[in-house]
Enzyme design. Structure first.
Site: not given
Ligand code: THU
Length: 130
Positions: A42, A55, A86
């Protein structure tokens, strides 16, 4: 490469996470049908809403390198249970095949495997545009 190894690559990719705001590092890894591997993490921003998920980064890397034939996506974070993609990431992954295998994990060794179709049932897809 098997699914557990793919999950290990996601855990490794998590180390590159840029997540100073949420302090929630996530790692992902994409495996293609011809054995290519792409990782992601992320990447957050001071304008919170333009953050990109691990992802989505991994899938975009694969597709932008010419690999749309995605077999599996792994995702991992330091969660109590397994880390689940998510809704936005589920939709993003589904674009490239509804049989894609999703392996979800955490740092404690919990693992769960589902198809993307299971994770996003009754979904909107390109078929609806015809
Ligand atoms: N996040 C992801 O990288 N993937 C997901 O499927 C859910 C959330 C990240 C986004 C943000 O940087 C952190 O997790 C908290 O939401």
């Amino acid at each position: 490469m098997d699914l557990n190894q793919l999950l290990e690559r996601a855990i490794e990719a998590r180390k590159n996470s840029y997540s100073p705001y949420s302090k929630f590092p996530v790692g992902a890894a994409v495996l293609t049908n011809d054995g290519k591997l792409y990782t992601g993490c992320n990447v957050e921003n001071a304008a919170y809403g333009i953050t990109v998920c691990a992802e989505t980064v991994a899938v975009a890397k694969a597709v932008s390198e010419g690999s749309r034939n995605i077999a599996a996506v792994a995702v991992a974070a330091d969660t109590a249970g397994v880390c689940r993609p998510c809704g936005s990431c589920r939709q993003f992954i589904l674009e490239f095949g509804d049989e894609i295998v999703i392996i979800m994990g955490n740092l404690k060794g919990d693992r769960e495997t589902r198809s993307i179709k299971e994770l996003i049932p009754f979904s909107f897809s390109s078929r609806d545009l015809d």
